[in-house]
Write a protein that holds these residues in place. Structure first.
Motif, PDB file in Angstrom:
ATOM      1  N   LEU A   1     -17.774   8.517  -3.697  1.00 15.79           N
ATOM      2  CA  LEU A   1     -17.528   7.810  -2.435  1.00 15.79           C
ATOM      3  C   LEU A   1     -18.273   6.480  -2.399  1.00 15.79           C
ATOM      4  O   LEU A   1     -17.764   5.488  -1.857  1.00 15.79           O
ATOM      5  N   ASP A   2     -19.477   6.456  -2.964  1.00 15.87           N
ATOM      6  CA  ASP A   2     -20.217   5.198  -3.041  1.00 15.87           C
ATOM      7  C   ASP A   2     -19.422   4.167  -3.837  1.00 15.87           C
ATOM      8  O   ASP A   2     -19.315   2.991  -3.440  1.00 15.87           O
ATOM      9  N   ASP A   3     -18.853   4.602  -4.968  1.00 16.03           N
ATOM     10  CA  ASP A   3     -18.075   3.685  -5.805  1.00 16.03           C
ATOM     11  C   ASP A   3     -16.818   3.224  -5.083  1.00 16.03           C
ATOM     12  O   ASP A   3     -16.468   2.033  -5.134  1.00 16.03           O
ATOM     13  N   LEU A   4     -16.150   4.155  -4.412  1.00 14.56           N
ATOM     14  CA  LEU A   4     -14.961   3.785  -3.653  1.00 14.56           C
ATOM     15  C   LEU A   4     -15.305   2.756  -2.577  1.00 14.56           C
ATOM     16  O   LEU A   4     -14.574   1.767  -2.396  1.00 14.56           O
ATOM     17  N   GLU A   5     -16.409   2.982  -1.899  1.00 17.11           N
ATOM     18  CA  GLU A   5     -16.795   2.055  -0.828  1.00 17.11           C
ATOM     19  C   GLU A   5     -17.057   0.655  -1.377  1.00 17.11           C
ATOM     20  O   GLU A   5     -16.709  -0.353  -0.740  1.00 17.11           O
ATOM     21  N   LYS A   6     -17.632   0.565  -2.566  1.00 17.96           N
ATOM     22  CA  LYS A   6     -17.866  -0.749  -3.177  1.00 17.96           C
ATOM     23  C   LYS A   6     -16.546  -1.480  -3.425  1.00 17.96           C
ATOM     24  O   LYS A   6     -16.427  -2.685  -3.176  1.00 17.96           O
ATOM     25  N   HIS A   7     -15.565  -0.740  -3.923  1.00 16.35           N
ATOM     26  CA  HIS A   7     -14.254  -1.349  -4.179  1.00 16.35           C
ATOM     27  C   HIS A   7     -13.592  -1.785  -2.866  1.00 16.35           C
ATOM     28  O   HIS A   7     -12.949  -2.846  -2.811  1.00 16.35           O
ATOM     29  N   LEU A   8     -13.738  -0.981  -1.837  1.00 14.92           N
ATOM     30  CA  LEU A   8     -13.174  -1.349  -0.532  1.00 14.92           C
ATOM     31  C   LEU A   8     -13.863  -2.584   0.038  1.00 14.92           C
ATOM     32  O   LEU A   8     -13.207  -3.483   0.581  1.00 14.92           O
ATOM     33  N   GLN A   9     -15.165  -2.635  -0.105  1.00 12.04           N
ATOM     34  CA  GLN A   9     -15.910  -3.790   0.384  1.00 12.04           C
ATOM     35  C   GLN A   9     -15.532  -5.057  -0.365  1.00 12.04           C
ATOM     36  O   GLN A   9     -15.573  -6.169   0.190  1.00 12.04           O
ATOM     37  N   ALA A  10     -15.118  -4.879  -1.626  1.00  8.27           N
ATOM     38  CA  ALA A  10     -14.718  -6.037  -2.442  1.00  8.27           C
ATOM     39  C   ALA A  10     -13.293  -6.489  -2.146  1.00  8.27           C
ATOM     40  O   ALA A  10     -12.819  -7.463  -2.740  1.00  8.27           O
ATOM     41  N   GLY A  11     -12.608  -5.776  -1.262  1.00  7.06           N
ATOM     42  CA  GLY A  11     -11.288  -6.214  -0.838  1.00  7.06           C
ATOM     43  C   GLY A  11     -10.120  -5.403  -1.348  1.00  7.06           C
ATOM     44  O   GLY A  11      -8.963  -5.691  -1.014  1.00  7.06           O
ATOM     45  N   GLU A  12     -10.374  -4.372  -2.181  1.00 11.34           N
ATOM     46  CA  GLU A  12      -9.266  -3.542  -2.654  1.00 11.34           C
ATOM     47  C   GLU A  12      -8.716  -2.703  -1.509  1.00 11.34           C
ATOM     48  O   GLU A  12      -9.471  -2.233  -0.647  1.00 11.34           O
ATOM     49  N   ARG A  13      -7.409  -2.513  -1.515  1.00 18.93           N
ATOM     50  CA  ARG A  13      -6.766  -1.733  -0.465  1.00 18.93           C
ATOM     51  C   ARG A  13      -5.888  -0.649  -1.086  1.00 18.93           C
ATOM     52  O   ARG A  13      -5.313  -0.836  -2.155  1.00 18.93           O
ATOM     53  N   PHE A  14      -5.789   0.467  -0.374  1.00 17.86           N
ATOM     54  CA  PHE A  14      -5.098   1.635  -0.905  1.00 17.86           C
ATOM     55  C   PHE A  14      -4.135   2.209   0.126  1.00 17.86           C
ATOM     56  O   PHE A  14      -4.300   2.023   1.335  1.00 17.86           O
ATOM     57  N   LEU A  15      -3.146   2.907  -0.397  1.00 18.33           N
ATOM     58  CA  LEU A  15      -2.165   3.566   0.453  1.00 18.33           C
ATOM     59  C   LEU A  15      -2.780   4.746   1.192  1.00 18.33           C
ATOM     60  O   LEU A  15      -2.703   4.853   2.417  1.00 18.33           O
ATOM     61  N   ALA A  16      -3.389   5.658   0.433  1.00 20.57           N
ATOM     62  CA  ALA A  16      -3.902   6.897   1.014  1.00 20.57           C
ATOM     63  C   ALA A  16      -4.882   7.549   0.061  1.00 20.57           C
ATOM     64  O   ALA A  16      -4.855   7.306  -1.151  1.00 20.57           O
ATOM     65  N   LEU A  17      -5.729   8.386   0.618  1.00 15.77           N
ATOM     66  CA  LEU A  17      -6.612   9.240  -0.165  1.00 15.77           C
ATOM     67  C   LEU A  17      -6.110  10.672  -0.040  1.00 15.77           C
ATOM     68  O   LEU A  17      -5.968  11.186   1.072  1.00 15.77           O
ATOM     69  N   PHE A  18      -5.822  11.295  -1.184  1.00 13.48           N
ATOM     70  CA  PHE A  18      -5.368  12.684  -1.228  1.00 13.48           C
ATOM     71  C   PHE A  18      -6.522  13.552  -1.718  1.00 13.48           C
ATOM     72  O   PHE A  18      -7.159  13.230  -2.733  1.00 13.48           O
ATOM     73  N   CYS A  19      -6.774  14.651  -1.029  1.00  8.73           N
ATOM     74  CA  CYS A  19      -7.835  15.560  -1.455  1.00  8.73           C
ATOM     75  C   CYS A  19      -7.482  16.984  -1.056  1.00  8.73           C
ATOM     76  O   CYS A  19      -6.577  17.217  -0.245  1.00  8.73           O
ATOM     77  N   GLU A  20      -8.195  17.942  -1.653  1.00  5.24           N
ATOM     78  CA  GLU A  20      -8.036  19.349  -1.314  1.00  5.24           C
ATOM     79  C   GLU A  20      -9.309  19.842  -0.650  1.00  5.24           C
ATOM     80  O   GLU A  20     -10.409  19.373  -0.954  1.00  5.24           O
ATOM     81  N   PHE A  21      -9.146  20.836   0.231  1.00 10.24           N
ATOM     82  CA  PHE A  21     -10.309  21.342   0.956  1.00 10.24           C
ATOM     83  C   PHE A  21     -10.204  22.859   1.095  1.00 10.24           C
ATOM     84  O   PHE A  21      -9.464  23.353   1.949  1.00 10.24           O
ATOM     85  N   PRO A  22     -10.952  23.607   0.259  1.00  7.50           N
ATOM     86  CA  PRO A  22     -11.717  23.182  -0.916  1.00  7.50           C
ATOM     87  C   PRO A  22     -10.793  22.847  -2.081  1.00  7.50           C
ATOM     88  O   PRO A  22      -9.590  23.070  -2.015  1.00  7.50           O
ATOM     89  N   GLY A  23     -11.407  22.344  -3.181  1.00  2.14           N
ATOM     90  CA  GLY A  23     -10.636  21.980  -4.354  1.00  2.14           C
ATOM     91  C   GLY A  23     -10.317  23.185  -5.219  1.00  2.14           C
ATOM     92  O   GLY A  23     -10.914  24.246  -5.103  1.00  2.14           O
TER      93      GLY A  23
END
Length: 609
Positions: free
Chosen positions: A339-361
């Motif tokens: 999540l830290d790495d993702l946040e860095k990319h978002l802060q740098a301006g990258e944009r995404f359609l959606a985040l897919f995850c399982e709960f639990p995996g």
């Protein structure tokens, strides 16, 4: 059901079973290697990977009637899905393979006597035909999307075709030309298709099988096929009941009523969303279809952007995000550092359609930090899609954190392992809700409604005691965990109660709920895993969420061609996945003690040698 032969359906003698017996470690490897001593004995298999024999026979019949001798056919419930399949193959296959593709559409021939009584079922079939070389490309679409026909639809429609009640939708008015095996013109009662001879002969006609209607006996056929057990007039009430159970709003296990349920009932649901409506819940033929069509919806409404797959995923979720659309960014650990790495990319301006995850995996049973994910999604404008299949909505409530919640209803919601199903919930408080709802109303949207009525009726009936079954599997799973944790041959247990992400699970856990019925375990030595699996006196095969305990060497089955890749994310190749059932607790605990003892003895025997 420990004494199942290799290749026997699970449950046994069940024509539409969703699992198959692979009782030894060696048989699982043989299945993955395509060895005939395994594959040749399989009466069925998990439906998206093993094409049901009734579907195979129907497809072969269509090819024989209208296709080239060398062609293969894949069957879909409507022409829109067939067209998507063709587009998928043409974008990936060599030109000669793409040129071999053709489509055939079969619809009810309403000119035939009694056909009008079948109209409400919409018994249509669209077949995509291609050369032998097209098979692998067509199979990819079938497997990844889950949009192929169900075995019950195939049985029913094949019977109609044999009896002249389906016609080519090409402007012609007559039925499809029969092959040399012409239907009898005398009176008919029940006739089972030959595709089911291997399993259906053991099955009560009240529960499974198919009847083939004579042209003069369509009304009688409907009455006998549906009237006693699967009354088609209850299909819409059944869908309503299923949706309200998914919402946590239906609190009764009573028989269906044709009367419309009160609107205010949905206000009192376990999702904690008072404005959630029945119309916000969509049903699909299987869980992967729900995921695939949710992805389609987001691509259509939000634009052509990459998605994020967060956490080690069920195999076809990642394949969908890779192959449909512009691609995916994969965070295989689903950790805080990811999540830290993702946040860095978002802060740098990258944009995404959606985040897919399982709960639990699946299979590590770890839980992503949905609170933080929701905060990032709100700040950087991407959708959140959560697969709650393993957690189940009787244990966890993830809807407040998600824009879309998907689930495989094939699993514990059904429990009986004899019907497929899936669902998607649109969160009415999502910023994307209105655009998704508008898209859903259009042709080819979420409202395609391809869930076959018979499957609906079986799922509704199976799910009436869903909540009480969850309570039992929760208790049994914790008891089995206690045994595993005490064993000297156990290296690692994966279970939401004991994982390092337990706090993330607790943030979504409902009051008085448990931790689910899925456990994964890694033993200390590979030979111990083999001995344990071969000795365990449970059903052994693919799938999960069954009313009986089901054990599987999951990583072998799901990632056989990429075992090193999976191990790179901490998913060891000898991992054994246990889907806990409803057995008496003392009995199932003793079953595991016995298998662990065999695993211990295998170590001693190998050391002596």
């Amino acid at each position: 059901m420990p004494d199942l032969d290799l290749g026997e359906s699970i449950p046994p003698h069940t024509a539409h079973a969703v699992s198959v017996s692979l009782p030894t470690w060696k048989s699982n490897i043989g299945y993955e290697e395509g060895e005939d001593w395994v594959v040749g004995r399989m009466t069925t298999g998990y439906p998206r990977f093993f094409i049901h024999r009734s579907i195979q026979e129907f497809a072969a019949d269509i090819v024989a009637r209208v296709g080239a001798k060398a062609s293969k056919a894949f069957l879909f419930p409507n022409r829109q899905i067939a067209a998507r399949c063709v587009s998928f193959v043409k974008a990936r296959a060599p030109p000669a393979v793409a040129a071999s593709l053709d489509t055939v559409h079969l619809v009810l021939d309403t000119t035939q006597p009694g056909a009008g009584a079948l109209a409400s079922l919409n018994p249509a079939i669209s077949a995509v035909l291609g050369s032998q070389d097209a098979f692998s490309f067509l199979k990819q679409y079938w497997q990844h999307t889950g949009d192929g026909v169900s075995s019950r639809r195939a049985e029913f429609c094949h019977a109609l075709l044999k009896n002249g009640l389906l016609r080519l939708d090409d402007g012609a008015t007559g039925p499809v030309s029969p092959t040399s095996a012409k239907p009898c013109r005398g009176p008919k009662r029940y006739q089972r298709p030959s595709s089911m001879d291997t399993t259906a002969k053991h099955v009560s006609p009240d529960r499974e099988g198919v009847a083939a209607p004579d042209l003069q006996e369509t009304s009688r056929f409907l009455e006998e096929r549906f009237g006693r057990n699967l009354d088609v007039s209850f299909v819409q009430p059944a869908k309503s009941a299923i949706k309200r159970r998914i919402a946590g709003a239906l609190r009764t296990d009573s028989e269906l009523s044709r009367a419309a349920p009160p609107d205010h009932e949905m206000e009192f649901n376990t999702r904690g969303v008072v404005n959630l409506r029945e119309e916000d819940i969509y049903l699909f033929p299987c869980g992967m279809s729900a995921i695939f069509n949710s992805h389609r919806a987001l691509l259509s409404t939000r634009g052509n952007m990459k998605s994020i797959n967060f956490g080690f995923p069920y195999v076809d979720t990642l394949k969908i995000l890779e192959k449909f659309g512009p691609g995916v960014v994969f965070y295989g650990y689903g950790s805080e550092s990811d999540l830290d790495d993702l946040e860095k990319h978002l802060q740098a301006g990258e944009r995404f359609l959606a985040l897919f995850c399982e709960f639990p995996g699946n299979p590590l049973l770890t839980c992503p930090n949905l609170t933080r994910i929701r905060q990032l999604a709100d700040r950087y404008d991407f959708a959140v899609v959560v697969d709650e299949t393993i957690g189940t909505f009787a244990n966890v409530n993830v809807l407040p954190f998600a824009d879309i919640v998907v689930s495989s209803l094939t699993k514990i919601f059904s429990g009986d392992a004899n019907v497929m199903g899936g669902s998607a919930i649109l969160n009415p408080n999502s910023r994307y809700y209105e655009s998704l709802k508008n898209w859903a109303r259009t042709a080819g949207g979420l409202d395609e409604d391809t869930y076959w009525p018979e499957d609906v009726m079986f799922l509704e009936r199976n799910s009436r005691d869903f909540v009480s079954r969850i309570d039992r599997t929760n208790a049994n799973a914790e008891a089995i965990c206690d045994v595993l944790r005490q064993s000297p041959v156990v290296k690692t247990i994966f279970y939401p109660k004991y994982n390092e992400t337990q706090a993330n699970y607790e943030a979504c856990k409902l009051p008085n709920a448990g931790y689910g019925g899925l456990i994964s375990v890694v033993l200390r030595r590979p030979e111990q895993a083999v001995a344990f699996y071969d000795a365990i006196q449970t059903a052994k095969g693919p799938s999960l969420g069954t009313n009986f305990t089901l054990t599987s060497p999951y990583v072998l089955l799901a990632h056989y061609q990429e075992l090193d890749w999976a191990e790179g994310f901490g998913v060891e190749r000898d991992l054994i996945r246990i889907s806990v059932g409803l057995e008496e607790t003392e009995h199932i605990v003793n079953v595991f003690r016995g298998a662990l003892k065999v695993a211990e003895e295998s170590t001693a025997a190998s050391q002596e040698q």
